[in-house]
Design an enzyme around this catalytic site. Structure first.
Site, mmCIF file in Angstrom:
data_model
loop_
_atom_site.group_PDB
_atom_site.id
_atom_site.type_symbol
_atom_site.label_atom_id
_atom_site.label_comp_id
_atom_site.label_asym_id
_atom_site.label_seq_id
_atom_site.Cartn_x
_atom_site.Cartn_y
_atom_site.Cartn_z
ATOM 1 N N HIS A 182 0.915 -1.235 0.055
ATOM 2 C CA HIS A 182 -0.008 -0.071 0.079
ATOM 3 C C HIS A 182 1.031 1.285 0.098
ATOM 4 O O HIS A 182 0.398 2.287 0.358
ATOM 5 C CB HIS A 182 -0.960 0.099 1.159
ATOM 6 C CG HIS A 182 -1.830 -1.074 1.474
ATOM 7 N ND1 HIS A 182 -3.047 -1.273 0.828
ATOM 8 C CD2 HIS A 182 -1.586 -2.273 1.994
ATOM 9 C CE1 HIS A 182 -3.453 -2.546 1.112
ATOM 10 N NE2 HIS A 182 -2.576 -3.342 1.724
ATOM 11 N N SER A 312 15.250 18.399 -17.573
ATOM 12 C CA SER A 312 14.682 19.869 -17.589
ATOM 13 C C SER A 312 15.201 20.705 -18.532
ATOM 14 O O SER A 312 16.300 20.983 -18.468
ATOM 15 C CB SER A 312 14.443 20.150 -16.205
ATOM 16 O OG SER A 312 13.682 21.609 -16.212
#
Length: 461
Positions: A182, A312
């Protein structure tokens, strides 16, 4: 010199580009279907040509074609199969649902090339398409192309990726880290165990493909228009499939039931589902790699992936997990392709499916994308992964989930109190147990505590 020449078919005359090897029916298809600009795959053109060559050979043996005509067709089809005339296959994927336009495109190009060799007319229907129909040729070509792509390209690529993952599983066998369920801390595992799991996913993908191959490799060739084999000489179907199998080296067989093989496309739908499953598995692997490599300062940073390119246009020094991201996009495309194949596979009415070209395009694209990206993932990412054992162990030892082995000494509820106290006070489980007096009270010995909190030992109970 004229830019066009006049060709004719059963509907009349058509202007065709003067240098085109195709003829009237192909030209009509070009004019009728300016839809996507996407042509059928190279592998599909090759498969169609292999059928034409095999059919010519068998037709000559059975007395349907003269030897010289059959020989010219075989030579011409061989060149088409090798890719020498791909620019003469202009028909859009989104065409007539039986693939008749692409079958006739093949017939016409082969007929033109054979005519040039022979010095007399070779007819696209009467000679190149003898003993055949688009309704058996085109689906057979899909299965041939897909069988070749799966066995020669995708399975070797997946084997290559599985091998890379297995090597890393061995390298990282003793790198202990926090397990996560989870996306929350769980009991420890080793990085090697995780990579071994990834390798198994890929290996099982290979098994799934191999399990579907017998049905993928079944051909309806010889069934002609509706599966009855009308207009074929006795023995044609078995002989032509045997010849295609011999020429291609593929494990091709005659359809056990020609009516199923032409009216339905369940075999190719099954294969597409296996491709989707492989894509789903690669998604899981790629996402895990991205999570473990996240950072460098504010993520998990348990591993480093190879730096491949600046990440980037505005943030200097930023590097991103570009190959895993490409894997995710391929998997998304394959999932979408499978949805298309499922819808198209349901489009069979009575004796023929009428969405064959789009089935072919999507299945062959899925195979090609999965094969390419599997090799990239292995070579440009997995092979260069570096583990950070200290960071990984720190996470494992600081996780409250390592309290789990203390259940047998303290009981579940008391162990839960220890875990909550450790979190609240930002201490390790070891500190909390010692400060809580559990050893002094005799609930467990220090030696038992040490053994219970050995995170590597937890991975091998």
């Amino acid at each position: 010199m004229s830019e066009y020449r006049i060709e004719h078919d059963s509907m009349g005359e058509v202007r065709v580009p003067a240098d085109a090897k195709w003829r009237a029916q192909t030209q009509r298809a070009v004019e009728n279907f300016p839809v996507s600009g996407q042509r059928i795959e190279r592998a599909h053109i090759e498969a169609l040509a292999r059928i034409k060559s095999a059919a010519a050979k068998v037709n000559a043996e059975l007395g349907v074609l003269d030897e010289d005509v059959a020989g010219a067709i075989q030579e011409a089809a061989g060149e088409v199969a090798e890719g020498k005339w791909d620019e003469h296959f202009p028909v859009d994927v989104f065409q007539t649902g039986s693939g008749t336009s692409s079958n006739m495109n093949t017939n016409e190009v082969v007929a033109t090339l054979a005519t040039e060799r022979l010095g007399r007319d070779v007819h696209p229907n009467d000679h190149v398409n003898a003993s055949q129909s688009s309704n058996d040729v085109f689906p057979s070509s899909i299965h041939i192309a897909a069988t070749a792509a799966v066995t020669r390209d995708l399975i070797p690529a997946l084997d290559h990726l599985a091998g890379a993952l297995e090597r890393k599983a061995g390298e990282f066998a003793d790198v202990v880290k926090s397990g996560r369920t989870h996306l929350m801390d769980a009991t420890p595992v080793t990085l090697g165990q995780e990579f071994g799991g990834y390798a198994a996913q890929v290996r099982y993908g290979i098994e799934r493909l191999q399990a579907s191959l017998p049905r993928l490799a079944e051909l309806p060739l010889g069934g002609t228009a509706v599966g009855t084999g009308i207009n074929t000489p006795p023995g044609f179907s078995a002989a032509v499939i045997e010849e295609v199998a011999r020429a291609t080296g593929l494990p091709l067989t005659e359809a056990r039931d020609h009516f199923e093989a032409q009216g339905a496309r369940d075999g190719i739908v099954e294969t597409s589902g296996q491709l989707r499953t492989i894509g789903v598995g690669l998604t899981k692997i790629a996402n895990d790699l991205r999570w473990m490599a996240s950072g460098p300062r504010t993520g998990l940073a348990e591993i480093s992936l190879p730096d491949l390119q600046p990440g980037s246009s505005i943030m200097p020094g930023k590097v991103n997990p570009v190959i895993p991201e490409a894997v995710l996009m391929v998997a998304a495309q394959v999932t979408g392709n499978d949805a298309t194949v499922a819808a198209a596979g349901a489009a069979g009415n009575f004796e023929l499916n009428v969405m064959l070209p789009v089935i072919a395009k999507n299945v062959l694209e899925s195979v090609r994308l999965l094969a390419n990206v599997s090799r990239l993932l292995a070579d440009r990412t997995v092979d260069g992964i570096v583990a950070h054992p200290e960071r990984a162990r720190e996470y494992a030892e600081s996780s409250p989930s390592v309290v789990t082995p203390l259940n047998k000494y303290l009981g579940y509820e008391e162990a839960a109190k220890v875990a909550k106290r450790a979190l609240a006070e930002r201490k390790t489980i070891r500190q909390t147990v010692l400060e809580g007096g559990y050893v002094e009270r005799g609930d467990l010995t220090r030696e038992q505590l040490d053994q219970a909190l050995d995170v590597l030992r937890m991975t091998r109970p």
